[in-house]
Design a protein around this motif. Structure first.
Motif: not given
Lengths: 361, 353
Positions: B7-8, B198, B202, B268-269, B271-272, B275, B280, B345-349
């Motif tokens: 899996l990825l 990201m 995106e 900050d950027a 964290r924002g 969020e 995380d 766990v798994g793929d975040l990105l």
């Protein structure tokens, strides 16, 4: 980030915790409806802070978790149809269905793509005019308006290869059904913040009226939740049951009229199959007949085979608030985030994943 | 449900990646050097003379040095991103893996797997960027390979780099050396790389422009090793982020790690954005940060040294090593409560490095 720090101030938190512990009656139990609240409560250790005065129960508010296996199997079967591109929010990828998952389907060659927004799925359809693009519509009233918007856009722009497999569910009906079941006793409800931003706080008024159940709508920062719990405690102390808002920066009594109008135009309510609850009357959305040509379930016939529920998995009980995740015999042993058995261990808003990640120390 | 395909998520650097390494690669390749699972393999050598990059004369290593050896492949998408590109990443990543073993990086190989149709201009930009990064790190690319595959068999460009370096005799750095009482230092803000990638991929717009932190850390490490002989572990928190790196260190050393949420430097950027996207920041990748586990007595000295360096100005002591909760990372929240920090766990990105 200043804006966030304001909602994480430890001095204000101590004051709220102190006011909660000044309550002198029997220990209270509140249910947080929303999976996002479950995560925040565990992540910030709010259970430790309010124990033993208040105990928290998780509710059915995780859209990924409440998606029934039969529906998930259909989504996987749709993904395997020749030429189809199945688009989905990321959380659905790893949820095990009866025999497979979307990420397994992708590894087997199905074209499954993760989207951050419904309108991205529409863009995929535009870029691949010769291929059917199906969006897996899993969610509550929060994402339903964006699905409605994507369908209206597809209609306006003549995009005829975009379809939605609508599995959207409505939150007040399931909460009422849960109270009517009467399996689990609790003294108040932490109402969902994002959902209520759309549907408005008035949507929850049958809870106090018909069930004498206090309901306070909360945001997702630690101070929002502590303030909400303090307001629930105060209602119990005064023997009141009302809908209140502890999240005024986002929620209004009437909700978001534009979003509601979009939903109303495209969808009508229908019975829906909830994991753990079974079929709940008028708790789901389906496309109105005028938009039937966008309905993936109508356009594509799939036969996913018999539905199998994971053996020993307590997700159903956990979603009804009867059990907490560590009480499931599989929790942390046969079922972990890397090797999940049930959806509550997969979703970022799942109660089991939150307990596994943040719970045990 | 049995898992019978890759899996990825097996490539995410998180728990499934670890299981793949342990259950398949270690099972068949097992040897004591590989089994240490540090960022670079370190082997003993004897009577060693070597040529310093940029010179033709041989330099004798008269003490008993060790040879550090590491390899990494780069498949980032997109290949150009704010703050860097796949080429800079391929140099910095391998230089950093060598540096995290305490080695002085010397030489790299570079192998290119190119998809038919890649623009030659883009390839040249990437090669120029590799040369610049190599110059900054003081290493030379001395061997390489090129393969072109048909359209659709790769995504633009994949690069593999392998590196060798010398670890001086007195240096003993490993993920298994953390001791109770040690301080945990991070060299700066976390999550910058992952969020920048990201955002680029995106099409997310942030109020403040976010750049990858991609940078060679070998000179920072050299300065730290000069300042203290009590640096026990070094690791760069790439895929899987700070949480995964700290979990690895806790497990390898059989100790607990306690960190304080409000001491972890985060833009900050970032964290924002986290969020907003439900991520995380502790799970988001970095490409120019390191985590150091340092004896308590030397922690302030090492911190001061790091802050005086270009790539360590925002360094901070974020926690300490404990006896309690061995193999676990615990975080104290600003509300005074504690919770576990787990490996990704798994793929975040998909494909961030």
């Amino acid at each position: 980030m200043k804006h966030l720090d304001e909602y994480r101030d430890s001095g204000l938190a101590k004051g709220l915790v102190g006011s909660i512990h000044r309550y002198r009656g029997r220990p209270l139990r509140f249910m947080e409806f929303c999976g996002g609240h479950t995560v925040a409560i565990l992540k910030y250790g709010i259970r430790q802070l309010i124990s033993p005065t208040v105990e928290m129960l998780s509710g059915p508010g995780c859209p990924v978790c409440v998606t029934a296996n039969a529906d998930l199997d259909k989504a996987i079967a749709l993904a395997h149809l020749p030429n189809v591109i199945l688009t989905t929010f990321g959380d659905m990828m790893k949820v095990p269905g009866s025999r497979s998952s979307l990420q397994q389907a992708r590894a087997e060659g199905a074209d499954v793509r993760i989207m951050y927004s419904t309108l991205d799925a529409l863009q995929v359809a535009r870029n691949n005019p010769e291929r059917p693009v199906i969006f897996l519509g899993v969610g509550f009233e929060t994402t339903a308006p964006t699905i409605a918007a994507s369908i209206l856009q597809a209609e306006a722009q003549g995009i005829d290869n975009y379809f939605v497999f609508v599995l959207h569910k409505l939150t007040p009906p399931v909460m009422v059904a849960l109270l009517a079941l009467g399996e689990v006793k609790f003294d108040g409800i932490v109402g969902p913040g994002h959902v209520s931003t759309i549907i408005g706080s008035r949507a929850w008024e049958s809870l106090p009226r018909d069930h004498h159940m206090p309901c306070v709508i909360s945001g997702f920062e630690p101070l929002d939740i502590l303030q909400c719990i303090a307001m629930l405690v105060a209602q119990v102390e005064r023997r009141e049951a009302r809908v209140e808002i502890a999240y005024r920066r986002s929620v209004r009594p009437e909700g978001n009229r534009t979003a509601l109008a979009l939903m109303e135009r495209v969808f009508e309510s229908c019975d829906a199959n909830w994991r753990g609850m079974g079929v709940v009357p008028n708790s789901g959305l389906k496309l109105r007949p005028a938009y039937g040509r966008f309905d993936a379930e109508r356009v594509f016939a799939v036969e996913p085979g018999p539905t199998e529920e994971p053996k020993g998995c307590a997700c159903g009980e956990i979603l009804r608030g009867i059990e907490i995740p560590p009480e499931c015999p599989l929790f942390g042993k046969a079922c972990t985030p890397a090797h999940p058995v049930g959806p509550c261990m997969v979703s970022a808003e799942g109660a089991c994943a939150a307990h596994y990640r943040y719970g045990k120390l | 449900m049995t898992q019978d395909r890759i899996l990825l998520a097996h490539g995410s650097g998180g728990q499934l990646s670890h299981e793949l390494v342990e259950r398949l690669f270690l099972k068949y390749f097992d040897n004591p050097i590989l089994a240490r699972l540090d960022d670079a393999a370190v082997v003993g050598v004897s009577g060693f003379w070597f040529q310093v990059p940029g010179s033709s004369s041989l330099k004798p290593e008269t003490s008993n040095p060790k040879l550090a050896f590491t390899t990494d492949s780069y498949v980032v998408n997109p290949i150009f991103f704010p703050g860097g590109d796949i080429g800079k990443l391929a140099i910095c990543g391998t230089v950093n893996d060598l540096a995290m073993s305490g080695a002085r990086p010397l030489y790299l190989s570079a192998a290119f797997i190119i998809e038919e149709g890649l623009s030659l201009d883009d390839l040249e930009r990437i090669v120029v960027s590799m040369r610049q990064a190599a110059d900054e790190a003081g290493v030379e690319i001395i061997t390489g390979d090129t393969k072109v595959v048909s359209k659709g068999s790769a995504d633009g460009l994949f690069i593999n780099t392998t590196g060798v370096g010398i670890v001086p005799e007195r240096i003993e750095i490993s993920g298994s050396n953390a001791r109770p009482g040690d301080k945990v230092i991070v060299s700066g803000t976390i999550g910058d790389h992952g969020v920048a990638i990201m955002g680029q991929r995106e099409g997310l717009e942030f109020s403040a422009p976010l750049r990858s932190d991609c940078a060679p850390l070998n000179r920072l490490v050299a300065a730290m090793l000069e300042a203290s002989k009590q640096i026990h572990c070094l690791r760069d928190p790439t895929r899987g982020g700070l949480a995964t790196t700290l979990s690895e260190l806790a497990a390898q050393s059989g100790v607990g790690i306690l960190i304080y949420e409000d001491r972890i430097p985060i833009h900050d950027a970032v964290r924002g954005a986290c969020e907003m996207l439900g991520l995380d920041p502790l799970h988001v990748a970095n490409e120019g940060k390191l985590v150091a586990v340092v004896d308590e007595a030397d922690a302030e000295k090492v911190l001061a040294c790091m802050r005086g360096h270009l790539y360590g100005t925002e360094a901070a002591i974020i926690g300490e090593v404990r006896v309690e909760h061995p193999g676990r990372v615990v975080m104290r929240t600003p509300l005074g409560t504690s919770r576990l920090v787990d490996m990704l766990v798994g793929d975040l990105l998909p494909r961030i490095c």
